[in-house]
Design an enzyme around this catalytic site. Structure first.
Site: not given
Length: 573
Positions: A37, A269, A279
């Site tokens: 994104e 992750r 983020k």
């Protein structure tokens, strides 16, 4: 080019792909994608995903798409798109002509939503966001159906079209999938798949005022690109039933060229200690001025690591070493630093730099004389050769390499003691000069053994200490930036202590030395050039560097605690 089976990485994702190839699934194709994104800069966690997605395709003769998930224009910017492309390329991967955007499919996604409405599998809901959350239920209690769930199909179609036309204010209506409000998986309780949002999109401008949600757009974007293996992180495991529901209930094969069906596969992750990977939190650090931008060398962003001096080879090696797992864990940041040291040890040229200079006058060395001595460029590289470094009557050594009253195991310079200067002579301290007001040591007077350099009669004479140095008349001033972990807490995300993660920032994460001196050959160094400063660590020329002022970032120190710890564990076994 396809590698042999023996060369393929051993992990559960590769095992799935191997089985799919064996059975001929998706016509024995391997087609992956990396779908960031564009609402921030990529970090080291994304590097793991990049290496995995591109690496799996490369290892199995497949291809990888770069696709931007640009379905939330309120947070997305072209700056982030450009930075992501630069980061992927820098890591060593290429998408060729396969760069896409979710916005490429906005019209098709809208028509697919119409399909769902016509099939009675989606409806317009007028509940507010708060009401939708309240109706959703809990993990132990079923949800409650929206009073708008039984709206007639024709009314839903009309309202959806009017939503697109901009008749309704933001947040007043949404399109929801009609699935199961009693499902044990909260993601399946009639999730929102379209919302009204008036925000200028970086590609489509103001053409759209309704935007698809990620859980709806993602599986269909995968399908439209004929992705075979949709590899994502573990937090999307609970979303997989919705991923499959969307693909089961939308006839995406009506689009020409679409083949096969994508499969979502989740992996753990990357989590690093002394680091945050959110983020949102990284954006807060940037926008709050806690760091000097997304590429601050203390940041875990790829651009920050690049500016600090990390190499793409070291990051790829790190991602390979940590492997691919099904359970979340925390990786020691020492392993990442170890990979950087191993890579730079082979490639970085050696140089001498004195970070905190102390002047030394060699009284018995001829005034005005300059010798150009040979120094090796890299003992790990047989073809690196040597360079010439100047030696003169006045030199600089490190302040910490001299002690007036040293402890027993101090092997550097002290009154009436000797030390060998790297690639030069043995010197002996004869006199200490101090500032009359402060008492600080400001200068040493020494003598040298003229036969102690390489090839001399006393070159083999043993002394316990060796110091690096630079010739004072030839030294080039430099600014040295020393970096440490951004956080002082090993787990800054842990809120059990009641502290916000920003309260755990390390106040000593950045130290700037403005009076350092480096050997003259470094005057020509360019931003991005990497060196090993003898006994100091690995350093990189910073982007702020210029012909007027040299600026170096310390990449990592020479001390490798992670490697020593691993050796200790092996011995214990």
């Amino acid at each position: 080019m396809t590698t042999s089976n023996s060369e393929l990485p051993v992990n559960f994702v590769q095992s799935i792909i191997t089985e799919d190839l064996k059975t001929g699934k998706n016509n024995s194709r391997v087609h992956t994608r990396f779908p960031p994104e564009p609402n921030g800069y990529l970090h080291i966690g994304h590097a793991k995903s990049i290496c995995l997605n591109f690496g799996l395709a490369r290892a199995n003769g497949g291809i990888t798409n770069l696709r931007f998930d640009d379905t939330n224009p309120s947070k997305e910017e072209v700056e982030y798109v450009d930075s992501i492309k630069a980061d992927v390329h820098w890591l060593g991967f290429d998408w060729d002509d396969r760069m896409y955007y979710a916005s490429d499919y906005f019209e098709q996604l809208y028509q697919f939503a119409v399909q769902l409405i016509k099939a009675g599998k989606a409806y317009i809901c007028d509940l507010s966001a708060e009401e939708i959350r309240a109706y959703r239920g809990t993990l132990t209690e079923a949800g409650k159906e929206s009073p708008y769930r039984s709206r007639p199909i024709e009314e839903n179609l009309d309202l959806f079209e009017r939503m697109r036309a901009g008749e309704f204010p933001d947040g007043s209506r949404v399109l929801r999938a009609k699935i199961d409000m009693a499902s044990p998986n909260l993601n399946m309780r009639d999730p929102v798949i379209y919302r009204i949002l008036r925000a200028t999109h970086h590609r489509t401008g103001d053409k759209w005022c309704i935007y698809p949600m990620y859980d709806y757009a993602h599986p269909l974007s995968d399908a439209l690109e004929s992705i075979t293996h949709s590899v994502c992180t573990l937090e999307f495991a609970d979303h997989r039933p919705l991923y499959d529901w969307v693909l089961d209930n939308v006839d995406y094969h009506i689009v020409e060229g679409v083949e096969g069906r994508p499969r979502q596969i989740e992996f753990a992750r990357l989590n690093l200690n002394y680091t945050v990977m959110s983020k949102r939190k990284l954006r807060e650090l940037v926008e709050g001025g806690y760091v000097n931008g997304w590429d601050d060398p203390r940041m875990p962003t790829i651009s920050g690591l690049r500016r600090r001096g990390y190499t793409p080879e070291a990051i790829r090696d790190f991602c390979e070493r940590i492997g691919v797992a099904k359970r979340d864990s925390v990786v020691d940041i020492g392993l990442l630093e170890h990979c950087v040291r191993e890579d730079l040890n082979r490639r970085a040229l050696r140089a001498m730099a004195v970070l905190r200079p102390l002047k030394v006058v060699i009284d018995n060395y001829p005034e005005g004389q300059v010798e150009w001595l040979d120094a090796e460029n890299n003992p790990e590289d047989p073809i690196a050769g040597t360079r010439k470094i100047p030696f003169s009557r006045e030199i600089y050594i490190e302040q910490e390499d001299f002690m007036e009253d040293p402890p027993r195991k101090f092997y550097r310079l002290a009154p009436d003691r000797e030390v060998r200067l790297k690639s030069a002579y043995i010197i002996k301290c004869e006199k200490v000069i101090k500032d009359e007001k402060t008492g600080d040591i400001i200068e040493l007077h020494c003598t040298y053994d003229p036969d102690s350099k390489s090839g001399g009669a006393t070159a083999g004479r043993k002394v316990k200490g060796t110091s690096h140095w630079v010739s004072a008349p030839h030294a080039v001033p430099a600014e040295i930036r020393l970096y440490d972990n951004l956080f002082s807490s090993e787990n800054p995300d842990d809120d059990e202590d009641g502290l916000d993660y920003k309260a755990k920032l390390n106040p000593d994460s950045r130290e700037v030395l403005t009076s350092s001196m480096v050997e003259p050959g470094l005057a020509e160094a360019k931003p991005g050039d990497r060196f090993q400063f003898l006994r100091q660590g690995y350093f990189c020329v910073d982007l702020d560097s210029s012909t007027e002022k040299l600026v170096f970032n310390r990449i990592v120190s020479l001390r490798d605690t992670w490697a020593k710890l691993q050796k200790s564990k092996v011995k214990q076994k």
